[in-house]
Design a protein around this motif. Structure first.
Motif, PDB file in Angstrom:
ATOM      1  N   LEU A 159       0.836  -1.191   0.000  1.00 54.79           N
ATOM      2  CA  LEU A 159       0.000   0.000   0.000  1.00 54.79           C
ATOM      3  C   LEU A 159       0.872   1.243   0.000  1.00 54.79           C
ATOM      4  O   LEU A 159       1.876   1.298   0.688  1.00 54.79           O
ATOM      5  N   VAL A 160       0.461   2.217  -0.747  1.00 54.43           N
ATOM      6  CA  VAL A 160       1.142   3.505  -0.749  1.00 54.43           C
ATOM      7  C   VAL A 160       0.166   4.512  -0.171  1.00 54.43           C
ATOM      8  O   VAL A 160      -0.892   4.771  -0.743  1.00 54.43           O
ATOM      9  N   TRP A 161       0.501   5.023   1.005  1.00 50.24           N
ATOM     10  CA  TRP A 161      -0.360   5.968   1.705  1.00 50.24           C
ATOM     11  C   TRP A 161       0.084   7.395   1.452  1.00 50.24           C
ATOM     12  O   TRP A 161       1.274   7.702   1.459  1.00 50.24           O
ATOM     13  N   ASP A 162      -0.879   8.271   1.305  1.00 53.59           N
ATOM     14  CA  ASP A 162      -0.622   9.697   1.392  1.00 53.59           C
ATOM     15  C   ASP A 162      -0.272   9.960   2.862  1.00 53.59           C
ATOM     16  O   ASP A 162      -1.018   9.552   3.766  1.00 53.59           O
ATOM     17  N   GLN A 163       0.864  10.574   3.130  1.00 52.13           N
ATOM     18  CA  GLN A 163       1.345  10.706   4.508  1.00 52.13           C
ATOM     19  C   GLN A 163       0.401  11.509   5.409  1.00 52.13           C
ATOM     20  O   GLN A 163       0.249  11.192   6.579  1.00 52.13           O
ATOM     21  N   GLU A 164      -0.226  12.530   4.875  1.00 48.89           N
ATOM     22  CA  GLU A 164      -1.173  13.303   5.689  1.00 48.89           C
ATOM     23  C   GLU A 164      -2.384  12.452   6.072  1.00 48.89           C
ATOM     24  O   GLU A 164      -2.852  12.500   7.209  1.00 48.89           O
ATOM     25  N   LEU A 165      -2.879  11.665   5.128  1.00 50.32           N
ATOM     26  CA  LEU A 165      -4.004  10.784   5.407  1.00 50.32           C
ATOM     27  C   LEU A 165      -3.599   9.713   6.417  1.00 50.32           C
ATOM     28  O   LEU A 165      -4.349   9.411   7.342  1.00 50.32           O
ATOM     29  N   ARG A 166      -2.404   9.176   6.257  1.00 46.51           N
ATOM     30  CA  ARG A 166      -1.899   8.157   7.192  1.00 46.51           C
ATOM     31  C   ARG A 166      -1.839   8.705   8.608  1.00 46.51           C
ATOM     32  O   ARG A 166      -2.252   8.059   9.566  1.00 46.51           O
ATOM     33  N   LYS A 167      -1.337   9.931   8.753  1.00 42.57           N
ATOM     34  CA  LYS A 167      -1.267  10.570  10.071  1.00 42.57           C
ATOM     35  C   LYS A 167      -2.655  10.775  10.660  1.00 42.57           C
ATOM     36  O   LYS A 167      -2.881  10.566  11.848  1.00 42.57           O
ATOM     37  N   VAL A 196      -5.464   9.031   9.980  1.00 45.77           N
ATOM     38  CA  VAL A 196      -6.024   7.730  10.369  1.00 45.77           C
ATOM     39  C   VAL A 196      -5.360   7.255  11.663  1.00 45.77           C
ATOM     40  O   VAL A 196      -6.041   6.787  12.583  1.00 45.77           O
ATOM     41  N   ALA A 197      -4.056   7.393  11.764  1.00 44.63           N
ATOM     42  CA  ALA A 197      -3.339   6.980  12.966  1.00 44.63           C
ATOM     43  C   ALA A 197      -3.828   7.756  14.186  1.00 44.63           C
ATOM     44  O   ALA A 197      -3.986   7.190  15.274  1.00 44.63           O
ATOM     45  N   GLU A 198      -4.084   9.021  14.016  1.00 43.12           N
ATOM     46  CA  GLU A 198      -4.563   9.856  15.121  1.00 43.12           C
ATOM     47  C   GLU A 198      -5.980   9.453  15.534  1.00 43.12           C
ATOM     48  O   GLU A 198      -6.270   9.281  16.719  1.00 43.12           O
ATOM     49  N   LEU A 224      -6.050   4.367  19.511  1.00 44.38           N
ATOM     50  CA  LEU A 224      -6.352   3.388  20.559  1.00 44.38           C
ATOM     51  C   LEU A 224      -6.480   1.970  20.013  1.00 44.38           C
ATOM     52  O   LEU A 224      -5.995   1.020  20.617  1.00 44.38           O
ATOM     53  N   ALA A 225      -7.114   1.830  18.853  1.00 40.50           N
ATOM     54  CA  ALA A 225      -7.260   0.496  18.250  1.00 40.50           C
ATOM     55  C   ALA A 225      -5.911  -0.047  17.800  1.00 40.50           C
ATOM     56  O   ALA A 225      -5.599  -1.221  18.031  1.00 40.50           O
ATOM     57  N   PHE A 226      -5.095   0.797  17.163  1.00 39.57           N
ATOM     58  CA  PHE A 226      -3.780   0.330  16.709  1.00 39.57           C
ATOM     59  C   PHE A 226      -2.919  -0.116  17.889  1.00 39.57           C
ATOM     60  O   PHE A 226      -2.258  -1.151  17.828  1.00 39.57           O
ATOM     61  N   VAL A 227      -2.935   0.648  18.957  1.00 39.17           N
ATOM     62  CA  VAL A 227      -2.130   0.309  20.138  1.00 39.17           C
ATOM     63  C   VAL A 227      -2.680  -0.943  20.816  1.00 39.17           C
ATOM     64  O   VAL A 227      -1.936  -1.871  21.136  1.00 39.17           O
ATOM     65  N   LYS A 228      -4.000  -0.987  21.033  1.00 36.62           N
ATOM     66  CA  LYS A 228      -4.620  -2.120  21.729  1.00 36.62           C
ATOM     67  C   LYS A 228      -4.350  -3.446  21.035  1.00 36.62           C
ATOM     68  O   LYS A 228      -4.106  -4.462  21.676  1.00 36.62           O
ATOM     69  N   TYR A 229      -4.381  -3.448  19.703  1.00 39.10           N
ATOM     70  CA  TYR A 229      -4.215  -4.705  18.973  1.00 39.10           C
ATOM     71  C   TYR A 229      -2.804  -4.905  18.425  1.00 39.10           C
ATOM     72  O   TYR A 229      -2.559  -5.825  17.653  1.00 39.10           O
ATOM     73  N   GLY A 230      -1.874  -4.054  18.821  1.00 39.00           N
ATOM     74  CA  GLY A 230      -0.478  -4.275  18.521  1.00 39.00           C
ATOM     75  C   GLY A 230      -0.043  -3.983  17.098  1.00 39.00           C
ATOM     76  O   GLY A 230       0.867  -4.619  16.584  1.00 39.00           O
ATOM     77  N   TYR A 231      -0.698  -3.038  16.439  1.00 37.94           N
ATOM     78  CA  TYR A 231      -0.303  -2.655  15.091  1.00 37.94           C
ATOM     79  C   TYR A 231       0.586  -1.418  15.139  1.00 37.94           C
ATOM     80  O   TYR A 231       0.347  -0.498  15.912  1.00 37.94           O
ATOM     81  N   ASP A 232       1.586  -1.404  14.294  1.00 36.37           N
ATOM     82  CA  ASP A 232       2.516  -0.277  14.208  1.00 36.37           C
ATOM     83  C   ASP A 232       1.832   0.870  13.484  1.00 36.37           C
ATOM     84  O   ASP A 232       1.307   0.696  12.383  1.00 36.37           O
ATOM     85  N   LEU A 233       1.830   2.044  14.105  1.00 40.70           N
ATOM     86  CA  LEU A 233       1.206   3.195  13.489  1.00 40.70           C
ATOM     87  C   LEU A 233       2.007   3.670  12.277  1.00 40.70           C
ATOM     88  O   LEU A 233       1.457   4.256  11.361  1.00 40.70           O
ATOM     89  N   GLY A 234       3.299   3.440  12.284  1.00 39.05           N
ATOM     90  CA  GLY A 234       4.130   3.761  11.136  1.00 39.05           C
ATOM     91  C   GLY A 234       4.140   5.216  10.719  1.00 39.05           C
ATOM     92  O   GLY A 234       4.293   5.519   9.551  1.00 39.05           O
ATOM     93  N   VAL A 235       3.933   6.102  11.661  1.00 42.89           N
ATOM     94  CA  VAL A 235       3.979   7.544  11.306  1.00 42.89           C
ATOM     95  C   VAL A 235       5.025   8.252  12.127  1.00 42.89           C
ATOM     96  O   VAL A 235       5.473   7.828  13.120  1.00 42.89           O
TER      97      VAL A 235
END
Length: 94
Positions: A67-75, A77-79, A83-94
């Motif tokens: 996947l190629v993310w637009d960095q602003e969109l990625r930030k 979504v991460a924001e 809580l979901a990314f942290v709770k389930y152990g996914y790297d936010l990658g931002v």
């Protein structure tokens, strides 16, 4: 994704919450299903052949697509779903 972030902010957290409930002690991810399954079986003291699970060939595996993310969109979504990314152990990658 732009539209989803605008119309349904926090969608990932909402989606994942459907599979979660109080008292849930572990989450298995398809990305690491073999390791997650063996860890769970160990936790419940189940007798099994670990190598048979870990060394089994993947069946019906989709080809990996980068996947190629637009960095602003990625930030954004991460924001919104941090809580979901942290709770389930996914790297936010931002």
């Amino acid at each position: 994704m732009d539209k989803m972030v605008t119309l349904r902010p926090g969608y990932v957290a909402q989606l994942y919450s459907r599979y979660d409930w109080p008292g849930l002690s572990s989450v298995g991810k398809l990305e690491t299903i073999r390791e997650d399954l063996t860890r769970f079986l160990d936790t419940i003291n189940c007798a099994f052949d670990k190598s048979r699970i870990l060394e089994a060939p993947a069946l019906h595996k989709s080809r990996e697509v980068g996947l190629v993310w637009d960095q602003e969109l990625r930030k954004k979504v991460a924001e919104l779903d941090k809580l979901a990314f942290v709770k389930y152990g996914y790297d936010l990658g931002v």
